[in-house]
Design an enzyme around this catalytic site. Structure first.
Site, short mmCIF file in Angstrom:
data_model
loop_
_atom_site.label_atom_id
_atom_site.label_comp_id
_atom_site.label_asym_id
_atom_site.label_seq_id
_atom_site.Cartn_x
_atom_site.Cartn_y
_atom_site.Cartn_z
CG HIS A 258 -2.06 0.85 1.29
ND1 HIS A 258 -2.37 1.73 0.30
CD2 HIS A 258 -3.00 1.04 2.26
CE1 HIS A 258 -3.45 2.43 0.66
NE2 HIS A 258 -3.85 2.03 1.85
CG HIS B 50 -4.30 0.46 -8.39
ND1 HIS B 50 -5.64 0.37 -8.11
CD2 HIS B 50 -3.76 1.30 -7.48
CE1 HIS B 50 -5.89 1.15 -7.07
NE2 HIS B 50 -4.78 1.72 -6.67
CG ASP C 267 2.96 4.39 -3.84
OD1 ASP C 267 2.98 5.50 -3.28
OD2 ASP C 267 2.26 3.44 -3.44
#
Ligand code: CMC
Length: 376
Positions: A222, A261, A312
């Site tokens: 995460h 994802h 990210d």
């Protein structure tokens, strides 16, 4: 009783509740906060305005925005007992652990703010204002430096940079940090927001919900992925080594952080926006090293595995160019996502039903109990 085929591992595609806060169109690569496209918000809004939008469901008037900004500025200071507690914690602790512990401790000092219900908006604002101060306090303390005084005149983005680096950002730096805060502020029922809502759904308090969320965000699948992306770049070192390092990892079935994802089947729109800011920051600093490495990593990962970048992938490069150490990347994510967590907790309190899924039992049944002295 649920059948085996009913088990949705990881709750994939399970629609758990209704929400007005955030919509992800995973096939079109769109992200919407309360009706507004993330691309518009990133280009034209500010983190404070986005926080208002998430909490109240509409954009603020000029007066409402000014009031919120001054409220958030007032709420930045750490209570002395919390500052002392942070100082007593191990200096080599990770900032994510400090953040989790500090929010939990703050609940003891501010019990009024923690009560479940509509009044939790005060707690939402308090946590959003104070997280950068907690991080800054700890970061300076571990470097043996004295605490800084909160600077109420700075925007949320500029204050974050100041709290961590003891300097005011340039205009470009303040804008890029503001964009990062906007992009990370909410993302529907991601794991940490779900954890916050589960906690709130028991009628527990806001600070407990945010404590759960911080602990959940910490994991490398995460929020922790951005820090690992920079570890990957450090391992790769140069563009001509990307093929070898990435292919080697994929051959060993290792995950490449910053890719893939659960919801997006195309590129994460936040990655699209951050890629551009990473390039602009790199150009401004005369250092396109990270950007060029990341572009090549993208090319190889997409070719070899068909995966797209997520939010990210590029955030760490932007923070690194600012001079922020990697173990603060995920805490910065938390300092933004706290707006979304608290908006979801407020929504949960308004339409509360205990979140309690069920498990398909695959263990033994009807075993005969044997007293301990008779067991072989
Ligand atoms: N690198 C290599 N392979 C991957 C990756 C990756 N980053 N992501 C997914 N896969 C593969 C995975 O190995 C599996 O392949 P196979 O079917 O051959 O076993 C397939 O894709 C499906 O993966 P999954 O784990 O079932 O998919 P998921 O929806 O459970 O995982 C994810 C989503 C984000 C956990 C995963 O893509 C991942 O681990 N990514 C790396 C960590 C990361 O970047 N996390 C940040 C997510 S975005 C910000 C946030 O939410 O915090």
């Amino acid at each position: 009783m649920p059948e085996a085929s009913d088990v949705q591992r990881g709750l994939e595609d399970v629609v758990a509740l209704e929400s007005r806060i955030c919509f992800i169109d995973g096939r079109q690569g769109r992200l919407i906060y309360q009706g507004y496209d993330i691309r518009d918000l990133a280009a034209r809004s500010t983190f404070e305005e986005v926080a208002y939008l998430l909490w109240y469901g509409r954009l603020p008037s000029a007066q409402q925005l000014a009031d919120l900004k001054s409220r958030l500025s007032e709420l930045r200071a750490l209570p002395d007992p919390l500052a002392r507690q942070i100082d007593a914690l191990p200096a080599d602790a990770t900032p994510m652990d400090i953040l989790r512990t500090a929010v939990s401790a703050l609940a003891l000092l501010e019990p009024e703010e923690t009560k479940p219900g509509a009044s939790s908006i005060g707690g939402a604002q308090r946590l959003t204002a104070v997280l950068p101060t907690i991080l800054g306090h700890f970061h300076r303390r571990r470097a043996g430096k004295p605490a800084l005084r909160p600077r109420p005149e700075l925007s949320a983005a500029a204050y974050l940079v100041y709290a961590l680096l003891d300097r005011e950002p340039t205009e470009l730096e303040a804008k890029v940090v503001d964009v990062c805060l906007i992009l990370h502020a909410d993302h529907e029922l991601n794991a940490s927001t779900f954890a916050a809502r589960v906690t709130a759904s028991t009628l527990s308090d806001l600070y407990s919900a945010v404590t759960s969320a911080i602990g959940t965000l910490k994991g490398p699948l995460h929020g922790g992925a951005n820090e690992r992306v920079m570890e990957l770049l450090a391992e790769i070192q140069s563009v001509d080594r990307v093929e070898e390092v990435v292919k080697g990892k994929l051959a060993r079935h290792e995950r490449i952080m910053g890719f893939g994802h659960r919801v997006y089947k195309v590129e994460d729109p936040r990655a699209t926006i951050l890629r551009e800011w990473s390039r602009r920051m790199g150009e401004e600093e005369g250092n396109l090293h990270y950007y060029e490495l990341l572009r090549k990593v993208e090319e190889v990962v997409h070719r070899e595995k068909g995966l797209y970048p997520n939010v990210d992938l590029y955030s760490g490069s932007v923070y690194s160019l600012l001079g922020i150490p990697p173990d603060l990347f995920t805490p910065i994510f938390a300092a933004s996502r706290v707006a979304g967590w608290t908006a979801h907790v407020l929504e949960e309190y308004q339409d509360l039903r205990l979140i309690r899924p069920t498990a398909k039992y695959v263990g033994a049944i009807d075993l005969t109990y044997v007293p301990v002295g008779q067991r072989s």
